[in-house]
Enzyme design. Sequence first.
Site, PDB file in Angstrom:
ATOM      1  N   SER A 229       0.846  -1.190   0.000  1.00 18.30           N
ATOM      2  CA  SER A 229       0.000   0.000   0.000  1.00 18.30           C
ATOM      3  C   SER A 229       0.890   1.251   0.000  1.00 18.30           C
ATOM      4  O   SER A 229       1.731   1.407  -0.886  1.00 18.30           O
ATOM      5  CB  SER A 229      -0.948  -0.050   1.201  1.00 18.30           C
ATOM      6  OG  SER A 229      -1.977   0.895   1.080  1.00 18.30           O
ATOM      7  N   ASP A 455      -8.637  -4.507  -6.151  1.00 12.58           N
ATOM      8  CA  ASP A 455      -8.182  -3.741  -4.979  1.00 12.58           C
ATOM      9  C   ASP A 455      -8.992  -2.460  -4.825  1.00 12.58           C
ATOM     10  O   ASP A 455      -9.038  -1.638  -5.731  1.00 12.58           O
ATOM     11  CB  ASP A 455      -6.694  -3.407  -5.129  1.00 12.58           C
ATOM     12  CG  ASP A 455      -6.049  -3.011  -3.816  1.00 12.58           C
ATOM     13  OD1 ASP A 455      -6.637  -2.185  -3.086  1.00 12.58           O
ATOM     14  OD2 ASP A 455      -4.951  -3.506  -3.526  1.00 12.58           O
ATOM     15  N   HIS A 485      -7.387  -5.857  -0.655  1.00 12.77           N
ATOM     16  CA  HIS A 485      -6.268  -4.930  -0.694  1.00 12.77           C
ATOM     17  C   HIS A 485      -4.965  -5.713  -0.663  1.00 12.77           C
ATOM     18  O   HIS A 485      -4.576  -6.262   0.366  1.00 12.77           O
ATOM     19  CB  HIS A 485      -6.362  -3.990   0.506  1.00 12.77           C
ATOM     20  CG  HIS A 485      -5.375  -2.860   0.468  1.00 12.77           C
ATOM     21  ND1 HIS A 485      -5.085  -2.144  -0.663  1.00 12.77           N
ATOM     22  CD2 HIS A 485      -4.621  -2.301   1.458  1.00 12.77           C
ATOM     23  CE1 HIS A 485      -4.204  -1.198  -0.382  1.00 12.77           C
ATOM     24  NE2 HIS A 485      -3.894  -1.284   0.896  1.00 12.77           N
TER      25      HIS A 485
END
Length: 516
Positions: A229, A455, A485
């Site tokens: 991320s 995602d 995610h």
Amino acid sequence: MPNPSRLRAAALTATAAALSVLLAGCGGGSQEDDEDLSGQKLHWKNCPAPSEAEDGGAAPSRLPDGDEWQCATMKAPLDWDDPEGDTIDLALIRAEADGAADRRIGSLVFNFGGPGGSGVTTLPAFGQDYAKLRTRYDLVSFDPRGVGRSDPVECLDDKQLDTYFQQDATPDDRAERTEFVDNTEEFNAACEKHSKKILPHVRTTDAARDMDLMRQVLGDEKLHYFGISYGTELGGVYAHLFPRHVGRAVFDAVVDPTQTAEQGSLGQAKGFQLALDNFAEDCVSKVEDCPLGDTAEDVEARIARLLKDLDRKPIPGVFPRELTETAATGGIAQALYSKDFWEYLTEGLEQAYDGDGRVLMVLSDALNGRNEDGEYSNITAANVAINCADDKPRYDPAYVEDKLPEFRDASPLFGDYLAWSMLSCTDWPVAGAADHPDVHAPGAAPILVIGNTGDPATPYEGAGKMVDALGKGVGVELTYKGQGHGAYDSKNRCVQDAVHGYLLDGKVPAAKTVCS
């Protein structure tokens, strides 16, 4: 409301623990005072219990082989433009490699995202997922500056945060808009009051320089890195600043480095809408009847009606707090981070339709960093501070109102929520650094860049943009056709084989590899 500025992943393990009940850091190491910080010695000791800023709880459990997680503190310059000036302490955690000593490669440094997430608490929570990587690496993570135990940014106290997160973050009229703007200004003023010294020094470029110091202190010639991320943005900035120091690196759940804060928020609106669509389709496609509706359209329409009803009249949540429209929206978003949480979302929506908001509120609390004891980690404060120090654009209410139709087109459910979050940095006391990060890294070793087509938080297109921005011969794109995610923690065999092949054996997968 969301973690301001941009939604980021929160610690899902804490959510699972809280929901299972409902439904059934590190200091430790003193540092030698060394003018050359790259020569400092780390004093590793057993880890203490996490601090409140790291989300509290118990000290990490032993590793499967019985070894203890070890923690230490590394000194870094407060201001990298004045490396001989004041220092700050950065909290580190590690699990030493458990394979043969002659096969050890070095340290593998993790950043799990946020920005604002504590690596010191997240690595042991997910440590078993990376057990194979431990055969050749010391697994290492850290609390970035401003986060957790590393000189944390402090803003509002726990009671004030309870009130702050009860506000209406999708104002419908002038009075609600004024209240929302006032609350944002009060939050930012509290950050300046309590953390003025650290606020100018929490940019991603500062954290990247910390990682290069960490590389040296850990004794590694190259930085071997696993970024997830926001950790992919941090890794990209590191590669730009230190391309010759990049070792074997993996970027998973990739941030688009070409976007402004506005474009990132709009992209997330589309990403969360796609995840909601996929959740609804999954529910109605099961053999048994979907308890939320007969068609995907019915499911989403009913959720929209629930949010409108909550805007008018909240329902009981986790006593004494109520489930508001904003809290419910945040809870839904949190559940969409992982397909493993879709069952909790179904349960939470069913209960909310019957007037019980507890499950959705537990999910919302996880997004905001609140534990069962009513204590907040500093993820929200750090998230705002880092984003606002990084992002140059500043938006005002009139600008947001002009953009609302575009955001609503992107997502009828999440559009307002993410549009209004752009005000987080409007009156921030520190100027933002740039429109978007520079990740161009000519000469760097290959970086495996993994995009997940489903995602919600870092939409799939960001992986291709990262590969292009890194430059020719650096980024190697891999596509995972999945949900949630990130990709590695989906436990997809194809994805994990590609990651293990590169990190453990140096085998770069073919560009454009597709896993499903």
